[in-house]
Motif scaffolding. Structure first.
Motif, PDB file in Angstrom:
ATOM      1  N   GLN A 119     -20.224 -24.310   4.927  1.00 34.64           N
ATOM      2  CA  GLN A 119     -18.980 -23.838   5.952  1.00 34.64           C
ATOM      3  C   GLN A 119     -18.633 -22.493   5.907  1.00 34.64           C
ATOM      4  O   GLN A 119     -18.355 -21.809   5.021  1.00 34.64           O
ATOM      5  N   LEU A 120     -19.094 -21.728   7.197  1.00 35.94           N
ATOM      6  CA  LEU A 120     -18.635 -20.372   7.333  1.00 35.94           C
ATOM      7  C   LEU A 120     -17.166 -20.038   7.085  1.00 35.94           C
ATOM      8  O   LEU A 120     -16.402 -20.512   7.598  1.00 35.94           O
ATOM      9  N   GLN A 121     -17.008 -18.934   6.312  1.00 34.60           N
ATOM     10  CA  GLN A 121     -15.414 -18.635   6.257  1.00 34.60           C
ATOM     11  C   GLN A 121     -15.307 -17.142   6.055  1.00 34.60           C
ATOM     12  O   GLN A 121     -16.303 -16.373   5.787  1.00 34.60           O
ATOM     13  N   LEU A 122     -14.136 -16.712   6.607  1.00 41.08           N
ATOM     14  CA  LEU A 122     -13.982 -15.500   6.810  1.00 41.08           C
ATOM     15  C   LEU A 122     -12.780 -15.059   6.139  1.00 41.08           C
ATOM     16  O   LEU A 122     -11.758 -15.890   6.117  1.00 41.08           O
ATOM     17  N   GLN A 123     -12.592 -13.911   5.520  1.00 41.22           N
ATOM     18  CA  GLN A 123     -11.364 -13.449   4.797  1.00 41.22           C
ATOM     19  C   GLN A 123     -11.221 -11.959   4.917  1.00 41.22           C
ATOM     20  O   GLN A 123     -11.888 -10.882   4.577  1.00 41.22           O
ATOM     21  N   GLU A 124      -9.938 -11.729   5.482  1.00 39.04           N
ATOM     22  CA  GLU A 124      -9.415 -10.209   5.677  1.00 39.04           C
ATOM     23  C   GLU A 124      -8.778  -9.714   4.306  1.00 39.04           C
ATOM     24  O   GLU A 124      -8.281 -10.326   3.552  1.00 39.04           O
ATOM     25  N   SER A 125      -8.883  -8.624   4.170  1.00 45.58           N
ATOM     26  CA  SER A 125      -8.253  -7.698   2.988  1.00 45.58           C
ATOM     27  C   SER A 125      -7.918  -6.416   3.363  1.00 45.58           C
ATOM     28  O   SER A 125      -8.806  -5.864   4.224  1.00 45.58           O
ATOM     29  N   GLY A 126      -7.073  -5.923   2.843  1.00 50.38           N
ATOM     30  CA  GLY A 126      -6.609  -4.621   3.237  1.00 50.38           C
ATOM     31  C   GLY A 126      -5.068  -4.393   2.616  1.00 50.38           C
ATOM     32  O   GLY A 126      -4.284  -5.133   2.224  1.00 50.38           O
ATOM     33  N   PRO A 127      -4.611  -2.949   3.178  1.00 51.31           N
ATOM     34  CA  PRO A 127      -3.288  -2.775   2.499  1.00 51.31           C
ATOM     35  C   PRO A 127      -2.108  -3.518   3.499  1.00 51.31           C
ATOM     36  O   PRO A 127      -2.549  -3.711   4.859  1.00 51.31           O
ATOM     37  N   GLY A 128      -1.030  -4.162   3.054  1.00 53.67           N
ATOM     38  CA  GLY A 128       0.161  -4.589   3.994  1.00 53.67           C
ATOM     39  C   GLY A 128       0.933  -3.685   4.602  1.00 53.67           C
ATOM     40  O   GLY A 128       1.517  -4.028   5.713  1.00 53.67           O
ATOM     41  N   LEU A 129       0.894  -2.399   4.177  1.00 53.28           N
ATOM     42  CA  LEU A 129       2.057  -1.396   4.397  1.00 53.28           C
ATOM     43  C   LEU A 129       1.184  -0.192   4.774  1.00 53.28           C
ATOM     44  O   LEU A 129       0.354   0.470   4.000  1.00 53.28           O
ATOM     45  N   VAL A 130       1.261   0.621   5.916  1.00 54.73           N
ATOM     46  CA  VAL A 130       0.817   1.605   6.395  1.00 54.73           C
ATOM     47  C   VAL A 130       1.715   2.564   7.049  1.00 54.73           C
ATOM     48  O   VAL A 130       2.814   2.122   7.757  1.00 54.73           O
ATOM     49  N   LYS A 131       1.659   4.032   6.579  1.00 55.06           N
ATOM     50  CA  LYS A 131       2.773   4.819   7.183  1.00 55.06           C
ATOM     51  C   LYS A 131       2.474   5.261   8.426  1.00 55.06           C
ATOM     52  O   LYS A 131       1.156   5.412   9.001  1.00 55.06           O
ATOM     53  N   PRO A 132       3.352   5.451   9.228  1.00 57.74           N
ATOM     54  CA  PRO A 132       3.359   6.049  10.747  1.00 57.74           C
ATOM     55  C   PRO A 132       2.335   7.333  10.658  1.00 57.74           C
ATOM     56  O   PRO A 132       2.209   8.122   9.868  1.00 57.74           O
ATOM     57  N   SER A 133       1.348   7.158  11.640  1.00 56.54           N
ATOM     58  CA  SER A 133       0.355   8.363  11.951  1.00 56.54           C
ATOM     59  C   SER A 133      -0.859   8.168  10.997  1.00 56.54           C
ATOM     60  O   SER A 133      -1.850   8.831  11.104  1.00 56.54           O
ATOM     61  N   GLU A 134      -0.989   7.353   9.772  1.00 51.92           N
ATOM     62  CA  GLU A 134      -1.959   7.037   9.229  1.00 51.92           C
ATOM     63  C   GLU A 134      -3.133   6.130   9.702  1.00 51.92           C
ATOM     64  O   GLU A 134      -2.984   5.610  10.750  1.00 51.92           O
ATOM     65  N   THR A 135      -4.131   6.043   9.214  1.00 51.16           N
ATOM     66  CA  THR A 135      -5.262   5.220   9.499  1.00 51.16           C
ATOM     67  C   THR A 135      -5.436   3.843   8.843  1.00 51.16           C
ATOM     68  O   THR A 135      -5.124   3.906   7.616  1.00 51.16           O
ATOM     69  N   LEU A 136      -5.206   2.728   9.505  1.00 52.92           N
ATOM     70  CA  LEU A 136      -5.366   1.499   8.794  1.00 52.92           C
ATOM     71  C   LEU A 136      -6.956   1.371   8.664  1.00 52.92           C
ATOM     72  O   LEU A 136      -7.549   1.485   9.513  1.00 52.92           O
ATOM     73  N   SER A 137      -7.068   0.738   7.330  1.00 48.80           N
ATOM     74  CA  SER A 137      -8.516   0.238   6.994  1.00 48.80           C
ATOM     75  C   SER A 137      -8.637  -1.398   6.701  1.00 48.80           C
ATOM     76  O   SER A 137      -7.736  -1.550   5.678  1.00 48.80           O
ATOM     77  N   LEU A 138      -8.962  -2.304   7.199  1.00 48.24           N
ATOM     78  CA  LEU A 138      -9.349  -3.579   6.820  1.00 48.24           C
ATOM     79  C   LEU A 138     -10.731  -4.043   6.701  1.00 48.24           C
ATOM     80  O   LEU A 138     -11.721  -3.288   7.622  1.00 48.24           O
ATOM     81  N   THR A 139     -10.942  -4.971   5.560  1.00 45.19           N
ATOM     82  CA  THR A 139     -12.506  -5.660   5.761  1.00 45.19           C
ATOM     83  C   THR A 139     -12.076  -6.767   5.754  1.00 45.19           C
ATOM     84  O   THR A 139     -11.302  -7.564   5.414  1.00 45.19           O
ATOM     85  N   CYS A 140     -13.174  -7.492   6.606  1.00 46.87           N
ATOM     86  CA  CYS A 140     -13.350  -8.967   6.414  1.00 46.87           C
ATOM     87  C   CYS A 140     -14.635  -9.340   5.790  1.00 46.87           C
ATOM     88  O   CYS A 140     -15.959  -8.966   6.067  1.00 46.87           O
ATOM     89  N   THR A 141     -14.724 -10.238   4.976  1.00 46.45           N
ATOM     90  CA  THR A 141     -15.816 -10.673   4.098  1.00 46.45           C
ATOM     91  C   THR A 141     -16.144 -12.008   4.448  1.00 46.45           C
ATOM     92  O   THR A 141     -15.477 -12.853   4.682  1.00 46.45           O
ATOM     93  N   VAL A 142     -17.451 -12.282   4.865  1.00 50.16           N
ATOM     94  CA  VAL A 142     -18.069 -13.277   5.488  1.00 50.16           C
ATOM     95  C   VAL A 142     -18.740 -14.121   4.396  1.00 50.16           C
ATOM     96  O   VAL A 142     -19.658 -13.468   3.406  1.00 50.16           O
ATOM     97  N   SER A 143     -18.364 -15.402   4.163  1.00 51.58           N
ATOM     98  CA  SER A 143     -19.039 -16.217   3.205  1.00 51.58           C
ATOM     99  C   SER A 143     -19.361 -17.454   3.893  1.00 51.58           C
ATOM    100  O   SER A 143     -19.078 -17.972   4.849  1.00 51.58           O
ATOM    101  N   GLY A 144     -20.482 -18.329   3.146  1.00 47.82           N
ATOM    102  CA  GLY A 144     -21.133 -19.499   3.374  1.00 47.82           C
ATOM    103  C   GLY A 144     -22.102 -18.906   4.927  1.00 47.82           C
ATOM    104  O   GLY A 144     -22.287 -20.243   5.421  1.00 47.82           O
TER     105      GLY A 144
END
Lengths: 107, 121
Positions: free
Chosen positions: B1-26
């Motif tokens: 069964q295909l599953q997706l899981q997000e990961s990354g910081p929960g807190l980002v400062k104004p003007s900064e860049t958000l970086s998130l990753t999604c890992t696909v399994s199955g």
């Protein structure tokens, strides 16, 4: 952008009721319309795709109809687990857009 | 069964860049038949499609965010990523990754569980 308008924005219903939610597109989208259910604290779940096709595993009490600009999602015999927020989404053109949601609450 | 899981910081400062990753399994991200997607939802509000990427690298973005968004794919890790620059409080949201078919009625299924990103100093 294609605007998707859902009505009502919320409704109260009882277990066993038949509920219909409407979604209207700002221009014709043929049958490129999908429906999702979002329970509190959870990710949305696909219910209906291509306007009327039931996603595998979704109970048959859910049904979708429509084409062009007007679409409906009907729940025939509301169950306790159906109290949630429902969203429509068009995939006719980019950007892909959602309706504002319809919250189904317990009467 | 295909599953997706997000990961990354929960807190980002104004003007900064958000970086998130999604890992696909199955299942493999290298499927001709699907695009991989980022969607967000501000607290208590509706859903907004951010953009989509094919394993080949083909992308399309929401014009409202296009100037700040980059989505990339790493087939060797079965992951895809989101970068959103110049973050403001308006970008505070639950960020979901998902999948949609390459053509036809592009529905989102399955979805990851979502990750809450708060923009605050």
């Amino acid at each position: 952008d294609i605007q998707m308008t859902q009505s009502p924005s919320s409704l109260s219903a009882s277990v066993g009721d038949r509920v219909t939610i409407t979604c209207r597109a700002s221009q014709s989208i043929s049958s490129y319309l999908n429906w999702y259910q979002q329970q509190p604290g959870k990710a949305p779940k696909l219910l209906i795709y291509a306007a009327s096709s039931l996603q595998s595993g979704v109970p048959s009490r859910f049904s979708g109809r429509g084409s062009g600009t007007d679409f409906t999602l009907t729940i025939s015999g509301l169950q306790p687990e159906d109290f949630a927020t429902y969203y429509c989404q068009q995939s006719y053109s980019n950007p892909l857009t959602f309706g504002g949601g319809t919250k189904v609450e317990i009467k | 069964q295909l599953q997706l899981q997000e990961s990354g910081p929960g807190l980002v400062k104004p003007s900064e860049t958000l970086s998130l990753t999604c890992t696909v399994s199955g299942g493999s991200i290298s499927s001709q038949s699907y695009y991989w997607v980022w969607i967000r939802q501000p607290p208590g509000k509706g859903l907004e499609w951010i953009g989509s990427i094919h394993y080949s690298g083909s992308t399309f973005y929401n014009p409202s965010l296009k100037s700040r968004v980059t989505i990339s794919v790493d087939t060797s890790k079965n992951q895809f990523s989101l970068k959103l620059s110049s973050m403001t409080a308006a970008d505070t949201a639950l960020y979901y990754c998902a999948r949609h078919p390459s053509g036809g009625s592009r529905w989102f299924d399955p979805w990851g569980q979502g990750t809450l990103v708060t923009v605050s100093s």
